[in-house]
Write an enzyme that holds these catalytic residues in place. Structure first.
Site, PDB file in Angstrom:
ATOM      1  N   LYS A 262       0.842  -1.202   0.000  1.00  0.00           N
ATOM      2  CA  LYS A 262       0.000   0.000   0.000  1.00  0.00           C
ATOM      3  C   LYS A 262       0.873   1.247   0.000  1.00  0.00           C
ATOM      4  CE  LYS A 262      -3.336   2.544   2.926  1.00  0.00           C
ATOM      5  NZ  LYS A 262      -4.224   2.499   4.109  1.00  0.00           N
ATOM      6  N   ASP A 267      -2.668  10.086   3.988  1.00  0.00           N
ATOM      7  CA  ASP A 267      -4.069   9.695   4.122  1.00  0.00           C
ATOM      8  C   ASP A 267      -4.797  10.682   5.031  1.00  0.00           C
ATOM      9  OD1 ASP A 267      -6.506   8.467   4.242  1.00  0.00           O
ATOM     10  OD2 ASP A 267      -5.844   6.771   5.489  1.00  0.00           O
ATOM     11  N   LYS A 274     -10.340  12.683   8.375  1.00  0.00           N
ATOM     12  CA  LYS A 274      -9.932  12.235   9.709  1.00  0.00           C
ATOM     13  C   LYS A 274      -9.911  13.429  10.661  1.00  0.00           C
ATOM     14  CE  LYS A 274      -6.738   8.520   8.298  1.00  0.00           C
ATOM     15  NZ  LYS A 274      -7.399   7.377   8.954  1.00  0.00           N
ATOM     16  N   ASP A 285       1.463   6.106   5.733  1.00  0.00           N
ATOM     17  CA  ASP A 285       0.499   5.179   5.132  1.00  0.00           C
ATOM     18  C   ASP A 285       1.030   4.525   3.849  1.00  0.00           C
ATOM     19  OD1 ASP A 285      -1.899   3.934   5.569  1.00  0.00           O
ATOM     20  OD2 ASP A 285      -3.128   5.442   4.561  1.00  0.00           O
ATOM     21  N   ASP A 344     -12.291   7.060   3.802  1.00  0.00           N
ATOM     22  CA  ASP A 344     -11.092   6.772   4.597  1.00  0.00           C
ATOM     23  C   ASP A 344     -10.705   5.286   4.526  1.00  0.00           C
ATOM     24  OD1 ASP A 344      -8.960   7.321   6.188  1.00  0.00           O
ATOM     25  OD2 ASP A 344     -10.108   7.553   8.056  1.00  0.00           O
ATOM     26  N   GLU A 346      -9.572   3.691   2.100  1.00  0.00           N
ATOM     27  CA  GLU A 346      -9.022   3.816   0.740  1.00  0.00           C
ATOM     28  C   GLU A 346      -7.970   2.753   0.434  1.00  0.00           C
ATOM     29  OE1 GLU A 346      -7.816   5.347   3.282  1.00  0.00           O
ATOM     30  OE2 GLU A 346      -5.693   4.902   2.998  1.00  0.00           O
ATOM     31  N   ARG A 348      -7.843  -0.515   0.972  1.00  0.00           N
ATOM     32  CA  ARG A 348      -8.382  -1.739   0.343  1.00  0.00           C
ATOM     33  C   ARG A 348      -8.768  -1.476  -1.105  1.00  0.00           C
ATOM     34  NH1 ARG A 348     -12.874  -1.950   4.911  1.00  0.00           N
ATOM     35  NH2 ARG A 348     -11.115  -1.025   5.996  1.00  0.00           N
TER      36      ARG A 348
HETATM   37  N1  BES Z   1      -4.381   4.315   6.957  1.00  0.00           N
HETATM   38  C1  BES Z   1      -5.514   4.042   7.762  1.00  0.00           C
HETATM   39  C2  BES Z   1      -5.248   2.999   8.841  1.00  0.00           C
HETATM   40  C3  BES Z   1      -4.231   3.348   9.909  1.00  0.00           C
HETATM   41  C4  BES Z   1      -4.642   3.713  11.168  1.00  0.00           C
HETATM   42  C5  BES Z   1      -2.880   3.222   9.671  1.00  0.00           C
HETATM   43  C6  BES Z   1      -3.721   3.989  12.156  1.00  0.00           C
HETATM   44  C7  BES Z   1      -1.944   3.512  10.662  1.00  0.00           C
HETATM   45  C8  BES Z   1      -2.362   3.886  11.916  1.00  0.00           C
HETATM   46  C9  BES Z   1      -6.649   3.516   6.874  1.00  0.00           C
HETATM   47  O1  BES Z   1      -6.685   4.008   5.585  1.00  0.00           O
HETATM   48  C10 BES Z   1      -7.937   3.897   7.522  1.00  0.00           C
HETATM   49  O2  BES Z   1      -8.187   5.062   7.623  1.00  0.00           O
HETATM   50  N2  BES Z   1      -8.723   2.916   7.922  1.00  0.00           N
HETATM   51  C11 BES Z   1      -9.976   3.150   8.551  1.00  0.00           C
HETATM   52  C12 BES Z   1     -10.973   2.193   7.956  1.00  0.00           C
HETATM   53  C13 BES Z   1     -12.397   2.470   8.356  1.00  0.00           C
HETATM   54  C14 BES Z   1     -12.847   3.791   7.773  1.00  0.00           C
HETATM   55  C15 BES Z   1     -13.284   1.354   7.866  1.00  0.00           C
HETATM   56  C16 BES Z   1      -9.799   2.896  10.040  1.00  0.00           C
HETATM   57  O3  BES Z   1      -9.076   1.969  10.410  1.00  0.00           O
HETATM   58  O4  BES Z   1     -10.366   3.650  10.819  1.00  0.00           O
HETATM   59 ZN    ZN Z   2      -4.920   4.649   4.813  1.00  0.00          ZN
HETATM   60 MN    MN Z   3      -7.759   5.830   5.428  1.00  0.00          MN
END
Ligand code: BES
Ligand code: ZN
Ligand code: MN
Length: 492
Positions: A262, A267, A274, A285, A344, A346, A348
């Site tokens: 990835k 992000d 966020k 990220d 968010d 993104e 996947r």
């Molecule tokens: N890049 C984030 C996940 C992340 C969180 C990486 C903390 C490193 C530290 C990812 O893109 C994300 O935002 N995931 C969301 C998914 C949700 C919206 C279903 C999450 O984990 O909150």
């Molecule tokens: Zn992310």
């Molecule tokens: Mn995200």
């Protein structure tokens, strides 16, 4: 840091500092000889409990002319029966932190005299990784700051074959170089490491390691039908890319192992923005992509006899008039349609296109690495990466590699029931469900795009960055994934 190798008795060797490992519950010959030469200094340190040999403790003593070495750095190895490769890597790393504090740039180490078959590798690796610091953007106090390590001289046990030792150390240097590349990429800020920067890095790697590299630009991604990657990248002035790096160490034949990382260089969450606090951490990220690039560099440096393909989907996730939005329906490269319920989620999306793209290589194994979910950090903290698979043999091989190299992974389930929350009313899938089991639902989503290919997903959201320093990993980017993958590739 340069590494020299000598077969010399530690007590007769001159240096600014000599690193010596000590057990908590046993004294070897070197300890006794050292204590004798230093008039009982070690015994006194033990009696006063100033230095007992506890794992990762250290103590610097001046020899005041009693030995050719100007200083001796004692490093704790813990209990003798508990000695392991990881203990030794940590001891070597702890030594680096103490030497950094004492500003000793050239030193010698007797740590590889420890009674362990792979002591040399453990000490070389722990020292190289422990020497890392990221200070590219510090412009003040240049003269006052420690300038970095110059040379480490490894003192081999008496009967060693110096030439074989040299080759073993060179392999550690190649792997540590891959880890350093990954750490540098993750440490760098998002205004520097953009999708374009990752593409340039891949091209440079290709040029210096004779890899082949192809970078697909926005118009090609659209033409190919990578609707998910394109959607995520649309909101940024810096267009998305798909980077493909190929290493052929086993000739034309032989199905490759394909690694997918990835590469979200920042992000923000996109339109599903966020919260502001801590958002700066989202420059990390792209740690999955850094691991893939570092692994390709290391594998090529090691000349591993196998074929390897690295695929990096990369984009910036930003809110904008052109950005994708909740409610949008995308058509992914596989043809599956995806309803966006949260911009968010993104990672996947860019991965599902890259995983489908990877299938054309008919991978012997397909492994993706991604800072994918906060839920994985909730589950495992910062101590282990989450492992999800559709093939238990691949999981077991990765777990064995993890045990050998000390990069912890922990398997999580991918039961079909996790998919119930990922079904959309109007499209084939939606990209985000509720919070429950978030890491597994993300894994389940990716699983829909790999068909019957042996596949493993590593969620490195909790392990790519650490807020506290560890013996061979300073605070910040860890370079996680590189050593695990090299260990897996070399051992399988
Ligand atoms: N890049 C984030 C996940 C992340 C969180 C990486 C903390 C490193 C530290 C990812 O893109 C994300 O935002 N995931 C969301 C998914 C949700 C919206 C279903 C999450 O984990 O909150
Ligand atoms: Zn992310
Ligand atoms: Mn995200």
């Amino acid at each position: 840091m340069k590494i020299e190798i000598r077969s010399e008795t530690p007590l007769q060797h001159a240096s600014a500092a000599l690193v010596v490992g000590c057990f908590e519950d046993a004294q070897d010959e070197l300890y006794a000889a050292l204590d004798g030469a230093l008039d009982g200094c070690l015994a006194r340190l033990a009696a006063s409990r100033e230095f007992t040999g506890k794992a990762n403790s250290s103590r610097l003593v001046y020899t005041l002319g009693k030995l050719p070495a100007e200083r001796v750095l004692l490093v704790g190895l813990g209990k003798r029966a508990e000695l392991s490769g990881e203990r030794l890597r940590q001891a070597a790393g702890s030594a680096m932190q103490a030497l950094r504090g004492a500003r000793v740039a050239r030193f010698s180490s007797a740590l590889c005299q420890a009674p362990l078959p792979d002591a040399l590798e453990a000490v070389a690796t722990g020292s190289l990784l422990g020497a890392y610091a990221f200070e590219w953007y510090k412009t003040k106090d240049k003269g006052e700051r420690f300038e970095g390590f110059e040379t480490m001289t490894l003192l081999l046990p008496g009967e060693s074959d110096a030439e074989a030792a040299r080759a073993r150390v060179e392999r550690c240097v190649a792997v540590a170089g891959g880890v350093r590349l990954a750490r540098d990429l993750v440490s760098q800020p998002g205004n520097v490491v953009t999708p374009g920067y990752l593409a340039d890095t891949a091209r440079e790697l290709a040029a210096c390691h004779a890899l082949s590299c192809r970078v697909y630009e926005m118009d090609e991604l659209i033409a190919m039908g990578m609707g998910a990657l394109v959607a995520v990248g649309k909101g940024s002035a810096e267009p998305p890319r798909l980077i493909v790096l190929e290493y052929r160490g086993a000739g034309a034949k032989g199905r490759p192992t394909v690694l997918v990382g990835k590469g979200i260089t920042f992000d923000s969450g996109g339109i599903s923005l966020k919260p502001g606090a801590g958002m700066e951490e989202m420059k990390t990220d792209m740690a999955g992509s850094a691991a893939v690039l570092g692994t390709l560099a290391a594998a090529a440096g090691l000349k591993l006899p196998l074929n390897l393909v690295g695929i990096v989907p990369t984009a910036e996730n930003l809110p904008d008039g052109k950005a994708f939005k909740p409610g949008d329906v995308l058509t992914s490269l596989s043809g599956s349609t995806i309803e966006i319920t949260n911009t968010d989620a993104e990672g996947r999306l860019i991965l599902c296109d890259a995983l489908h793209f990877a299938l054309q290589y008919k991978p012997a194994a397909l492994i993706d690495l991604a800072t994918l979910t906060g839920a994985c950090v909730v589950a495992l903290g910062h101590e282990a990466s989450g492992l999800m698979v559709n093939d238990q043999r691949l999981a077991d091989a990765l777990k064995r590699a993890a045990d050998r190299c000390g990069e912890r992974i922990w398997q999580l389930p991918l039961w079909d029931e996790y998919g119930e929350d990922m079904k959309s009313d109007i499209a084939d899938l939606k990209n985000a469900g509720n919070r429950d089991g978030g890491a597994l639902k993300a894994g389940w989503f990716l699983k829909q795009f790999v068909g019957a290919t042996h596949w493993a997903h590593l969620d490195i959201a909790g392990t790519a960055w650490c807020d506290k320093a560890r013996p061979y990993c300073p605070k910040g980017a860890t370079g996680v994934g590189v050593r695990l993958l090299i260990e897996y590739l070399a051992g399988s």
